[in-house]
Motif scaffolding. Sequence first.
Motif, PDB file in Angstrom:
ATOM      1  N   ASP A 266       1.101  -1.457  -0.190  1.00 21.97           N
ATOM      2  CA  ASP A 266      -0.507  -0.051  -0.284  1.00 21.97           C
ATOM      3  C   ASP A 266       0.748   0.886  -0.284  1.00 21.97           C
ATOM      4  OD1 ASP A 266      -1.641   2.019   0.649  1.00 21.97           O
ATOM      5  OD2 ASP A 266      -2.874   0.998   2.167  1.00 21.97           O
ATOM      6  N   THR A 267       0.557   1.689  -0.806  1.00 21.04           N
ATOM      7  CA  THR A 267       2.025   3.207  -1.269  1.00 21.04           C
ATOM      8  C   THR A 267       1.812   4.417   0.159  1.00 21.04           C
ATOM      9  OG1 THR A 267       2.273   2.722  -3.853  1.00 21.04           O
ATOM     10  CG2 THR A 267       2.479   4.482  -2.867  1.00 21.04           C
ATOM     11  N   LEU A 268      -0.122   4.309   0.075  1.00 21.52           N
ATOM     12  CA  LEU A 268       0.078   5.313   1.686  1.00 21.52           C
ATOM     13  C   LEU A 268       0.366   5.435   2.077  1.00 21.52           C
ATOM     14  CD1 LEU A 268      -4.258   5.891   0.271  1.00 21.52           C
ATOM     15  CD2 LEU A 268      -1.955   6.990  -0.681  1.00 21.52           C
TER      16      LEU A 268
ATOM     17  N   ASP B 286      -6.179   4.787  10.304  1.00 21.52           N
ATOM     18  CA  ASP B 286      -5.165   5.471  10.555  1.00 21.52           C
ATOM     19  C   ASP B 286      -3.906   6.232   9.404  1.00 21.52           C
ATOM     20  OD1 ASP B 286      -4.801   3.381   9.152  1.00 21.52           O
ATOM     21  OD2 ASP B 286      -3.466   3.110  10.053  1.00 21.52           O
ATOM     22  N   VAL B 287      -4.276   5.864   8.312  1.00 22.80           N
ATOM     23  CA  VAL B 287      -3.859   6.413   7.022  1.00 22.80           C
ATOM     24  C   VAL B 287      -4.014   8.250   7.164  1.00 22.80           C
ATOM     25  CG1 VAL B 287      -2.728   5.535   5.047  1.00 22.80           C
ATOM     26  CG2 VAL B 287      -3.314   4.094   6.012  1.00 22.80           C
ATOM     27  N   LEU B 288      -5.597   7.532   7.076  1.00 21.15           N
ATOM     28  CA  LEU B 288      -5.910   8.840   6.370  1.00 21.15           C
ATOM     29  C   LEU B 288      -5.788  10.786   7.227  1.00 21.15           C
ATOM     30  CD1 LEU B 288      -9.976   7.853   5.837  1.00 21.15           C
ATOM     31  CD2 LEU B 288      -8.591   8.683   4.360  1.00 21.15           C
TER      32      LEU B 288
ATOM     33  N   MET C 153      -7.788  13.873   6.969  1.00 19.47           N
ATOM     34  CA  MET C 153      -7.797  14.419   8.017  1.00 19.47           C
ATOM     35  C   MET C 153      -9.466  14.142   8.456  1.00 19.47           C
ATOM     36  SD  MET C 153      -5.448  16.769  10.199  1.00 19.47           S
ATOM     37  CE  MET C 153      -3.817  16.632   9.208  1.00 19.47           C
ATOM     38  N   GLY C 154      -9.555  13.433   9.895  1.00 18.66           N
ATOM     39  CA  GLY C 154     -10.587  13.963   9.383  1.00 18.66           C
ATOM     40  C   GLY C 154     -11.890  13.024   9.090  1.00 18.66           C
TER      41      GLY C 154
ATOM     42  N   LYS D 112       0.002  12.477  -2.264  1.00 16.72           N
ATOM     43  CA  LYS D 112       1.092  11.899  -1.965  1.00 16.72           C
ATOM     44  C   LYS D 112       2.362  11.979  -2.707  1.00 16.72           C
ATOM     45  CE  LYS D 112       3.552   7.738   0.065  1.00 16.72           C
ATOM     46  NZ  LYS D 112       4.205   7.947   1.592  1.00 16.72           N
ATOM     47  N   SER D 113       2.305  12.652  -3.778  1.00 15.75           N
ATOM     48  CA  SER D 113       3.563  12.832  -5.213  1.00 15.75           C
ATOM     49  C   SER D 113       3.651  13.833  -4.253  1.00 15.75           C
ATOM     50  CB  SER D 113       2.360  12.925  -5.833  1.00 15.75           C
ATOM     51  OG  SER D 113       1.887  11.141  -6.517  1.00 15.75           O
TER      52      SER D 113
END
Length: 445
Positions: A274-276, A303-305, A312-313, A326-327
């Motif tokens: 998972d890249t994220l 946890d990733v968001l 976030m949120g 991410k990029s």
Amino acid sequence: PTKKQLLRDITKSKKTQLQDIELREVQSVLFTLYNTDQLYKVIKDCKEVIEKRGLIRSDQSFREMTKIILIKMNEERRVKAKEGQNRFSSEYMEMMALVNNTTELEIFKNLFDEAKEKYPSIYTNENEQLYITDELCIQHLIKNLEPFSFLGTGDDIKGAVYEIFLKATLRGEFDQYFTPRELVDFMVSFADPNIGDVIVDPACGSGGFLIQAFNYVNSKINESGSSEIDNNNKFRALVDKCLWGHEADYDLHVLAKINLIMHGDGWNNIYQGDTLKSDKLPENYFDLVLANPPFTIKYAFSDVLEKFDLGMGKRTEELDVLFVEKSIKLLKPGRDLFIILPEGLLNNKKYNYFRTWLLKNTDMLLSVSLPEGAFIPFGGSVSKTCILGVRKKGELAEGYMPPKYVFLGHANEVGYETGKKGYRKIDNNDLEEFKYLISNVFDGV
């Protein structure tokens, strides 16, 4: 050069007498280039034989095929490096089985172990083995594939393998689609990567962007006019340090590595997962990101968001939105991202928050609208898509200069029939015209 100059240069050049082993490889390359249709039939036959004679499930047959491709490619590279004959042949198998009082299947398994040893990171599972147990199945595969060459003809091999093994079965949970060569060529050409640039594709699939970036930069190295030693050092840096990729699908990441080896090299920084949430890709490190991430898939790991401004949120966020953030995180300030996205992200009110964040953190370079159905021949996606290019903003203290101009284009034709399930090339390609326009459209502005 004129024909006369060319003939003169050929006459003067030092002649190399090819040995029989090398001559056979040259003949294989020529045979492959002139028999693309036959290659497709052979790959299709391989799938049928692996599944019906080898009793490998249809969802696993591609993995077995990558092992066979790896063995064949390793043999071709051994000949190129003058390490002996090409052992991917019925004649060799039969002889060695007789000499060693064993089966051709066992000899073939030994070749797979050798190939794994030569390329130790191709399979993350070091105990990966050949699961075909039928002797006649292996004999049939070798006999059919033996006349073809997998080096120097990699696009045809990749196209055949994708079309026959993957197109109907791969989609999976992340909706993998393949990026047409015409779009890849345009994006790499516009990005214009330089020698020494560190390039990454965070959703690399079978490695199309990385292969084209490798070819593009390698051409610059060859045309640089530097000494042979200097060019060799630049090439080694390109393949060892400058090409990075990440892919969720295990089998696809193996294909990406094999593809890069087929085309020259640069496979050692391809990662799977998972890249994220991966820690394999360092932030603020890359000079160029090229990507075609999964479209409109909901991502729901809280946890990733929480690690993303745009996640976030939230209970969920779309993967393509998160891949853009991410990029941008991966890029050094002042460096560029070129990405294929659903056009709705750029013109739908629902995504105002995304555009606000994007324009706060980047400057626009490029926006090209693609025709409807551009991805139907490459996995079936009906999304209306676009190519977006942005530059990560840098602090003024770093001497960051925003781009002077933005290139906007609306492509009606892209070099192949859109909206059809099968891929068929056509002559009209607005992207080729854009390439020409980009070089002079801003002159005098």
